[in-house]
Scaffold this motif. Structure first.
Motif, mmCIF file in Angstrom:
data_model
loop_
_atom_site.group_PDB
_atom_site.id
_atom_site.type_symbol
_atom_site.label_atom_id
_atom_site.label_comp_id
_atom_site.label_asym_id
_atom_site.label_seq_id
_atom_site.Cartn_x
_atom_site.Cartn_y
_atom_site.Cartn_z
ATOM 1 N N GLY A 1 -5.059 65.892 29.364
ATOM 2 C CA GLY A 1 -6.507 66.102 29.274
ATOM 3 C C GLY A 1 -7.190 64.833 28.785
ATOM 4 N N GLU B 1 -14.522 55.823 25.874
ATOM 5 C CA GLU B 1 -14.492 54.372 26.086
ATOM 6 C C GLU B 1 -14.197 54.060 27.547
ATOM 7 N N ASP C 1 -18.102 56.922 16.329
ATOM 8 C CA ASP C 1 -18.072 56.997 17.794
ATOM 9 C C ASP C 1 -19.226 57.801 18.377
ATOM 10 N N ALA D 1 -9.914 62.312 18.133
ATOM 11 C CA ALA D 1 -8.513 62.339 18.512
ATOM 12 C C ALA D 1 -7.718 63.470 17.863
ATOM 13 N N GLY E 1 -9.606 65.121 21.935
ATOM 14 C CA GLY E 1 -8.161 65.252 21.801
ATOM 15 C C GLY E 1 -7.743 66.402 20.904
HETATM 16 P P1 AMP Z 1 -11.817 59.908 15.989
HETATM 17 O O1 AMP Z 1 -11.580 58.527 15.511
HETATM 18 O O2 AMP Z 1 -10.875 60.921 15.428
HETATM 19 O O3 AMP Z 1 -13.259 60.351 15.935
HETATM 20 O O4 AMP Z 1 -11.428 59.900 17.531
HETATM 21 C C1 AMP Z 1 -12.061 59.081 18.460
HETATM 22 C C2 AMP Z 1 -11.117 58.781 19.558
HETATM 23 O O5 AMP Z 1 -10.645 59.977 20.131
HETATM 24 C C3 AMP Z 1 -11.754 58.002 20.674
HETATM 25 O O6 AMP Z 1 -11.199 56.715 20.693
HETATM 26 C C4 AMP Z 1 -11.393 58.790 21.916
HETATM 27 O O7 AMP Z 1 -10.961 57.970 22.969
HETATM 28 C C5 AMP Z 1 -10.261 59.679 21.450
HETATM 29 N N1 AMP Z 1 -10.121 60.866 22.292
HETATM 30 C C6 AMP Z 1 -11.056 61.737 22.623
HETATM 31 N N2 AMP Z 1 -10.574 62.647 23.499
HETATM 32 C C7 AMP Z 1 -9.288 62.326 23.727
HETATM 33 C C8 AMP Z 1 -8.263 62.869 24.548
HETATM 34 N N3 AMP Z 1 -8.471 63.928 25.300
HETATM 35 N N4 AMP Z 1 -7.056 62.278 24.525
HETATM 36 C C9 AMP Z 1 -6.849 61.194 23.751
HETATM 37 N N5 AMP Z 1 -7.772 60.635 22.959
HETATM 38 C C10 AMP Z 1 -8.987 61.188 22.945
#
Ligand code: AMP
Length: 397
Positions: free
Chosen positions: A296, A327, A355, A200, A224
């Protein structure tokens, strides 16, 4: 490389050996274990101790009971699963106080090769406070201490750090493996060395990026966190997740990569949607075509191709963080593509926990990876170059 005592440095025969494992496994509502990788990863250490005639006393936390007994977070299902996996009885010392006279009695009647599992150490508030009294109580149950809980080694708690000041100590096989594989990648990698970072937020990964910039040949950014970098380069990112206060930092990291000659690749196209949910219209657009009212959600097709090619040509790949909102069924393609490319690559493939590890397992590529870390937070801190307190506290050789 690592100057810590290991299992073979201790005389375990006939001794009561306390082993801190990471049995923090996911369970469904009926308390069935849904992924037992953390249990199976601890078997080599436990089996070695059984085979060498130790009295094996296991301890772990499970979830976040916040210092109070909570029957839903009891380790009993883990004792049952361990019994099946080891094909021998594992006695569950069911006691909300974790250590008590009853528990002492169970342990004093153990024979060499017997295995006992204590109750969730986080039922005691002193655990996370790393309180001496609790560390002493735990230590009274053993003659030797082994830390094999890699997933909690970035925390200093009574059952991993406090206790190692009380007893002769060593690391187990799992920690040894985690440190050896990831340590070699950081110190002497097969090249090209490619790091893939997603998830994220940029703010969670700043330390990792900074440390890896001195070690890797290529960094691939997805998920993200990519939008903060893309915005820093002047792209419109619509309603995508963005950390406005990290734009300067992102610019600094991009400059630093350029100075150090590190190839720093961002997505060239993106799967976008109007709303943050699975059931909504979505499409792939080039990075400079994101409309103001869309966000995105995943990597685009071209990005997947470019990232997969980098992975195919790599000597070492380290991955931490999903490439999209994996997810949601419609937005898991980018994340699955990375797992597939790593599984098919001849490179040394290392997946940080959390993840990315669950995405790899879910897609069925677990067996194809060189190493899947059992610790999300711990592997991240290791890749940041930080010292992990649970390992630092173990006796030196
Ligand atoms: P982290 O805990 O920092 O490894 O982030 C994992 C989370 O990032 C997951 O729950 C994903 O759904 C979220 N994530 C990945 N890509 C995106 C995106 N483009 N927009 C929002 N959330 C995202």
């Amino acid at each position: 490389m690592l100057n810590k005592k290991t299992l073979e440095d201790l005389q375990v025969r006939g001794q009561r050996v306390l082993v801190r494992c990471d049995f923090n496994v996911p369970m469904d509502e009926e308390r069935n274990i849904t992924d037992d990788r953390r249990i199976t990863s601890s078997l080599p250490t436990i089996q070695y101790l059984i085979d060498n005639g130790a009295k094996v006393v296991l301890m772990s936390h499970l979830g976040r009971p916040k210092g109070k007994p909570n029957s839903e977070l009891s380790l009993e299902p883990v004792a049952n699963r361990l019994s099946q996996l080891l094909d021998r009885e594992v006695t569950f010392a069911k006691d909300d106080r974790v250590v008590s006279e009853d528990v002492e009695k169970i342990i004093s009647s153990m024979k060499p090769g017997d295995v006992v599992l204590l109750e969730n150490t986080r039922f005691r508030k002193e655990e996370q406070e790393n309180a001496d009294e609790f560390a002493e109580e735990l230590a009274s149950l053993g003659d030797l201490y082994i830390n094999d809980a890699f997933g909690t080694s970035h925390r200093a708690h009574a059952s991993n750090v406090g206790i190692s000041n009380q007893l002769p100590s060593a690391i187990g096989y799992l920690i040894q493996k985690e440190i050896n594989v990831m340590g070699k990648a950081l110190e002497n990698p097969e090249r090209p060395f490619v790091a893939i970072l997603g998830g994220a937020k940029v703010s969670d990964k700043i330390g990792v990026i900074e440390n890896l910039l001195d070690k890797v040949d290529t960094i691939l950014i997805g998920g993200g966190m990519a939008y903060t970098f893309l915005r820093a380069q002047g792209h419109e990112v619509g309603t995508s997740i963005l950390e406005e206060d990290k734009l300067d930092l992102a610019r600094g990291l991009l400059e630093s990569a350029e100075k150090k000659g590190v190839k720093f690749l961002l997505p060239v196209d993106i799967t976008i949607a109007k709303e943050f949910k699975n059931d909504t219209d979505f499409k792939v657009v080039a990075i400079d075509e994101i409309p103001k009212d869309m966000m995105g959600m995943d990597s685009g097709t071209e990005t997947i191709k470019i990232f997969s090619k980098e992975i195919e040509d790599a000597g070492t790949v380290v991955w931490n963080g999903p490439m999209g909102v994996f997810e949601m069924e419609n937005f898991k393609k980018g994340t699955e593509a990375i797992a597939k490319a790593m599984a098919e690559s001849k490179a040394v493939s290392i997946v940080g926990g959390g993840d990315s590890a669950s995405a790899v397992e879910k897609a069925g590529y677990g067996e194809k990876m060189t190493h899947i870390s059992t610790g999300g937070g711990a592997s991240l801190e290791f890749l940041e170059g930080k010292s992990l307190p649970g390992i630092a506290a173990i006796d030196d050789r």
